[in-house]
Design a protein around this motif. Structure first.
Motif, mmCIF file in Angstrom:
data_model
loop_
_atom_site.group_PDB
_atom_site.id
_atom_site.type_symbol
_atom_site.label_atom_id
_atom_site.label_comp_id
_atom_site.label_asym_id
_atom_site.label_seq_id
_atom_site.Cartn_x
_atom_site.Cartn_y
_atom_site.Cartn_z
ATOM 1 N N ILE A 229 0.855 -1.199 0.000
ATOM 2 C CA ILE A 229 0.000 0.000 0.000
ATOM 3 C C ILE A 229 0.886 1.242 0.000
ATOM 4 O O ILE A 229 1.795 1.356 0.829
ATOM 5 C CB ILE A 229 -0.906 -0.006 1.256
ATOM 6 N N THR B 207 -13.660 -1.619 4.867
ATOM 7 C CA THR B 207 -13.025 -0.461 5.490
ATOM 8 C C THR B 207 -13.717 0.812 5.048
ATOM 9 O O THR B 207 -13.848 1.067 3.845
ATOM 10 C CB THR B 207 -11.526 -0.403 5.127
ATOM 11 N N ASN C 218 -3.009 2.392 12.551
ATOM 12 C CA ASN C 218 -1.772 2.322 11.758
ATOM 13 C C ASN C 218 -0.590 3.005 12.469
ATOM 14 O O ASN C 218 0.139 3.810 11.862
ATOM 15 C CB ASN C 218 -1.971 2.900 10.349
ATOM 16 N N GLU D 61 -6.790 -1.877 16.249
ATOM 17 C CA GLU D 61 -5.663 -2.440 15.494
ATOM 18 C C GLU D 61 -4.471 -1.491 15.541
ATOM 19 O O GLU D 61 -4.607 -0.301 15.245
ATOM 20 C CB GLU D 61 -6.133 -2.667 14.048
ATOM 21 N N ASP E 268 -0.791 -5.623 13.850
ATOM 22 C CA ASP E 268 -0.703 -5.674 12.392
ATOM 23 C C ASP E 268 0.738 -5.349 11.969
ATOM 24 O O ASP E 268 1.541 -6.256 11.743
ATOM 25 C CB ASP E 268 -1.719 -4.711 11.754
ATOM 26 N N GLU E 269 1.096 -4.053 11.956
ATOM 27 C CA GLU E 269 2.469 -3.704 11.567
ATOM 28 C C GLU E 269 3.511 -4.371 12.470
ATOM 29 O O GLU E 269 4.662 -4.558 12.048
ATOM 30 C CB GLU E 269 2.669 -2.180 11.594
ATOM 31 N N LYS F 184 -1.260 -11.799 7.483
ATOM 32 C CA LYS F 184 -1.102 -11.298 6.114
ATOM 33 C C LYS F 184 -0.041 -12.135 5.407
ATOM 34 O O LYS F 184 1.102 -12.207 5.897
ATOM 35 C CB LYS F 184 -0.698 -9.825 6.128
ATOM 36 N N THR G 145 -5.334 -8.088 5.062
ATOM 37 C CA THR G 145 -5.083 -7.844 3.636
ATOM 38 C C THR G 145 -4.098 -6.706 3.464
ATOM 39 O O THR G 145 -4.004 -5.824 4.342
ATOM 40 C CB THR G 145 -6.395 -7.482 2.904
ATOM 41 N N LEU H 172 -4.693 -5.113 0.712
ATOM 42 C CA LEU H 172 -5.550 -4.615 -0.370
ATOM 43 C C LEU H 172 -5.087 -5.169 -1.707
ATOM 44 O O LEU H 172 -4.978 -4.443 -2.705
ATOM 45 C CB LEU H 172 -5.613 -3.090 -0.358
ATOM 46 N N GLU I 155 -10.656 -9.428 6.260
ATOM 47 C CA GLU I 155 -10.919 -8.172 5.549
ATOM 48 C C GLU I 155 -10.468 -8.341 4.089
ATOM 49 O O GLU I 155 -9.862 -7.444 3.516
ATOM 50 C CB GLU I 155 -10.192 -7.015 6.228
ATOM 51 N N PHE J 44 -11.308 -7.797 1.173
ATOM 52 C CA PHE J 44 -12.213 -7.091 0.256
ATOM 53 C C PHE J 44 -11.477 -6.385 -0.866
ATOM 54 O O PHE J 44 -12.091 -5.653 -1.649
ATOM 55 C CB PHE J 44 -13.064 -6.063 1.039
HETATM 56 C C1 MUC Z 1 -3.992 -2.222 7.199
HETATM 57 O O1 MUC Z 1 -3.261 -1.502 7.843
HETATM 58 O O2 MUC Z 1 -4.633 -3.065 7.799
HETATM 59 C C2 MUC Z 1 -6.237 -3.230 5.265
HETATM 60 C C3 MUC Z 1 -7.486 -2.752 5.017
HETATM 61 C C4 MUC Z 1 -7.370 -1.391 4.749
HETATM 62 O O3 MUC Z 1 -8.248 -0.588 4.479
HETATM 63 O O4 MUC Z 1 -6.062 -1.022 4.870
HETATM 64 C C5 MUC Z 1 -5.304 -2.172 5.036
HETATM 65 C C6 MUC Z 1 -4.030 -2.078 5.698
#
Ligand code: MUC
Ligand code: MG
Length: 373
Positions: free
Chosen positions: A54, A141, A200, A224, A249-250, A273, A301, A303, A327, A329
């Motif tokens: 991303i 999201t 994030n 998250e 996540d990160e 992931k 994801t 994305l 997620e 999507f």
């Molecule tokens: C993330 O940080 O999770 C996953 C869905 C979304 O909208 O952003 C991602 C990245």
């Protein structure tokens, strides 16, 4: 050794439009960029995979351009001439020669699994030991950046029976503004939906302490990555005191990260992931660490488009617990497809194909049209 050798490995960068701008704390996506990987084998079969991130280098350590370069110059040549059917040996060879690069390795592992599945007439989920479910609940999201638009979008998704779990991307605005935004959405949707947030890493611990309390008190189900992945001790403290569960996540950039997070007690949910672990098989190692530690699972994801989404889905359907759904999507955020049949979403869930491999065929014309020169 089988008689099937890898003959060539290629990577192409593909830029696809999104249905609307997608605002994350660190980047606003106006389009999504996929790296599509093709592994051609001496039996005439081709496996396809996807390595997608991303926002260029805004999110992770690899960009689409670096992924392609590293596959072209380093990882691809290491695979050419190897036994295409021995995925263990192929991935071990890559891991020995190249540190990190989990995004690139994930696309390659997915392509090897796709080819092997087609060769044996088995879906990738069957190669991974067999599925225990056929579909996966999928969150959406809300990230338009506007509270009223997000509520309207959520209502539409509920009406369509497409999503009833919503993740809100926050962190870029002052904390009080973000909290107002989240609480307004939760109040509008009430018990009809699960509302979760993804920060994030944008808060520091001093901000997160109060914000997590407010979010939990207002019915938010999950928080998250509220603070930096680097502040492990802070994440442990937040995980102990937050009324809503903390998801890593990160914090997870490898299977080894998953182990140390579990050992430290730094999260009660892991976002799985494939890209951050090195592929659909690698992500299952992280899932096993979580299961052993009593940590709940969520199918995350980056994305990805259809290929990366189904590569993830084939791994996630093999899991015995997936308490927080997924997620997956990504394809729904894109206006265009580069495969002949798009993944099927129905009744709040992604239906995971049982056809050989990942269950996808590239649409060569569309791929050529959207591929970067
Ligand atoms: C993330 O940080 O999770 C996953 C869905 C979304 O909208 O952003 C991602 C990245
Ligand atoms: Mg996240």
């Amino acid at each position: 050794m089988s008689h099937v050798l890898i003959e060539s490995v290629s990577a192409v960068i593909v830029d696809l439009p999104t249905i609307r701008p997608h605002k994350l704390a660190m980047h606003t996506m106006q389009q999504q960029t996929l790296v599509v990987i093709r592994v051609r084998c001496s039996d005439g079969l081709e496996g396809i995979g996807e390595s997608t991130t991303i926002g260029g280098l805004a999110y992770g350590n690899e960009s689409p351009e670096s992924i392609k370069q590293n596959i072209d110059s380093h990882l691809g040549p290491l695979l050419v001439g190897q036994d295409a059917a021995n995925i263990n040996a192929c991935m071990l060879r890559l891991d020995k020669a190249a540190k990190g690069n989990t995004f690139a390795k994930s696309g390659l592992e997915s392509a090897l699994l796709d080819a092997q599945g087609k060769r044996l007439g088995l879906a990738v989920s069957e190669l991974l030991g067999g599925r225990v479910r056929d579909s996966l609940e999928v969150a959406w999201t809300l990230a338009s950046g506007d509270t009223a638009k997000d509520i309207a979008e959520a209502e539409q998704m509920l009406d369509l029976r497409r999503h009833r779990i919503f993740k809100l991307k926050i962190g870029a605005n002052p904390v009080s503004q973000d909290l107002k935004h989240v609480i307004a959405i939760k109040q509008a949707l009430g018990e009809r939906a699960s509302v979760r947030v993804d920060v994030n890493q944008y808060w520091d611990e001093s901000q997160a302490i109060r914000a997590c309390q407010v979010l939990g008190d207002n019915g938010i189900d999950l928080i998250e990555q509220p603070i930096s992945r680097i502040n492990r001790a802070g994440q442990v403290r937040l995980n102990q005191r937050s009324p809503a569960p903390i998801m890593a996540d990160e914090s997870i950039e490898s299977v080894e990260d998953a182990f140390s997070l579990a050992a430290d007690g730094a999260a009660s949910i892991f976002a799985l992931k494939i890209a951050k672990n090195g592929g659909p098989r690698a992500v299952l190692r992280t899932a096993q660490i979580a299961e052993a530690a009593g940590i709940a699972l969520y199918g995350g994801t980056m994305l990805e488009g259809a290929i990366g989404t189904l590569a993830s889905a084939h791994a996630f359907v093999t899991l015995r617990q997936l308490t927080w759904g997924t997620e997956l999507f990504g394809p729904l955020l894109l206006t265009e497809e580069i495969v002949t049949e798009a993944p099927v979403y129905r009744d709040f869930a992604l239906q995971v194909p049982r056809t050989p491999g990942l269950g996808l065929t590239l649409d060569e014309e569309r791929l050529a049209f959207f591929a970067r020169e």
